[in-house]
Enzyme design. Structure first.
Site, mmCIF file in Angstrom:
data_model
loop_
_atom_site.group_PDB
_atom_site.id
_atom_site.type_symbol
_atom_site.label_atom_id
_atom_site.label_comp_id
_atom_site.label_asym_id
_atom_site.label_seq_id
_atom_site.Cartn_x
_atom_site.Cartn_y
_atom_site.Cartn_z
ATOM 1 N N PRO A 142 0.816 -1.217 0.000
ATOM 2 C CA PRO A 142 0.000 0.000 0.000
ATOM 3 C C PRO A 142 0.846 1.262 0.000
ATOM 4 O O PRO A 142 0.500 2.244 -0.671
ATOM 5 C CB PRO A 142 -0.837 -0.110 1.281
ATOM 6 N N TYR A 143 1.962 1.239 0.719
ATOM 7 C CA TYR A 143 2.853 2.409 0.737
ATOM 8 C C TYR A 143 3.394 2.679 -0.660
ATOM 9 O O TYR A 143 3.361 3.812 -1.154
ATOM 10 C CB TYR A 143 4.004 2.158 1.725
#
Ligand SMILES: NC(=O)c1ccc[n+]([C@@H]2O[C@H](COP(=O)([O-])OP(=O)(O)OC[C@H]3O[C@@H](n4cnc5c(N)ncnc54)[C@H](O)[C@@H]3O)[C@@H](O)[C@H]2O)c1
Length: 236
Positions: A142-143
């Site tokens: 997700p980052y």
């Protein structure tokens, strides 16, 4: 940057704090927007707010204009890392949290501040992305996706604003020693360190230096661009 009003999200610590100190040393009037209530230390003005919440961003915008009269520079820096585990094991609530802060937070602050800059016919936006957004770090799905989104948003916005006097750029730092690393496992940190050809981590002062350049009068013909800060890891 003398007397420029510079809003920095996530100004309480890490990169944001270093950017705030450097901008203040250049004569800027620095405003911190942060979820942490101690963001105000040493700044002209601060708003306790959450970049992922539209109403909170709107409140910070209104409070800042009331206190400072205008905004010349927006530095979208607030961010979280999330746990470092494979995508298929990623807790769903952490996926939404990382995307909400790291990507939607940039969109919401841009949406609040850019119309004001357009009215004035000038401004600078600097987004803090990450090398993870270029390369896609394993165990940081997700980052990496959020930071890739920040890079694309920067390019899109830069094109929209190219003739307006508002310049938009982003930077992609490699890993630096800040509290962001608290969510990472030691193995993950070692693996990322090993990828940096210069053999050391990025320094917060190096981030501040690049942000000050992109926010200042010396930057006139770059917009929608991605500025690398990775000690040779990412050469594009
Ligand atoms: N440290 C690194 O290795 C590194 C590398 C590349 C990019 N970055 C990026 O740089 C930025 C700053 O990271 P850092 O290392 O200084 O982290 P940090 O954890 O030291 O500081 C992050 C700041 O953001 C604030 N913040 C967090 N969530 C918020 C929210 N919802 N609303 C408002 N403020 C919020 C925190 O209170 C804190 O002041 C982030 O976008 C991060 O992804 C960091």
């Amino acid at each position: 940057m003398k007397d420029k009003v510079v809003v920095i999200t996530g100004a309480a610590k890490g990169f944001g704090r270093a950017i705030a100190q450097r901008a203040a040393a250049e004569g800027a009037r620095v405003v911190g927007w942060d979820i942490a209530p101690d963001a105000a230390q040493g700044l002209h003005h601060a708003e306790t707010m959450d970049v992922s919440q539209p109403d909170s961003v709107a409140g910070a915008m209104a409070g800042t204009l009331a206190a400072m009269g205008r905004i010349d520079v927006l530095v979208n820096n607030a961010g979280v890392n999330g746990p470092t585990v494979p995508n298929w094991e990623y807790p769903v609530e952490d996926w939404y949290r990382v995307i909400a802060v790291d990507l939607s937070g940039v969109f919401l602050c841009v949406r609040a501040v850019v119309p004001h800059m357009l009215e004035r016919g000038e401004g600078r936006v600097v987004n803090i992305a990450s090398v993870a957004g270029k390369e896609g770090n394993a165990n940081a799905g997700p980052y990496s996706a959020a930071k890739a989104g920040v890079i694309a948003l920067t390019k899109s916005l830069g094109k929209e604003l190219a003739a307006s006097g508002v310049l938009v750029n982003c930077i992609t730092p490699a890993m630096a020693e800040t509290d962001l690393l608290k969510e990472m496992t030691p193995e993950y940190i070692e693996g990322i360190k090993a990828k940096i050809p210069m053999g050391r981590l990025c320094r917060v002062e190096e981030v501040a230096e690049m942000v000050v350049f992109l926010s200042g009068p010396g930057c006139t013909f770059s917009t929608g661009a991605v500025f690398d800060l990775t000690g040779g890891r990412s050469v594009y």
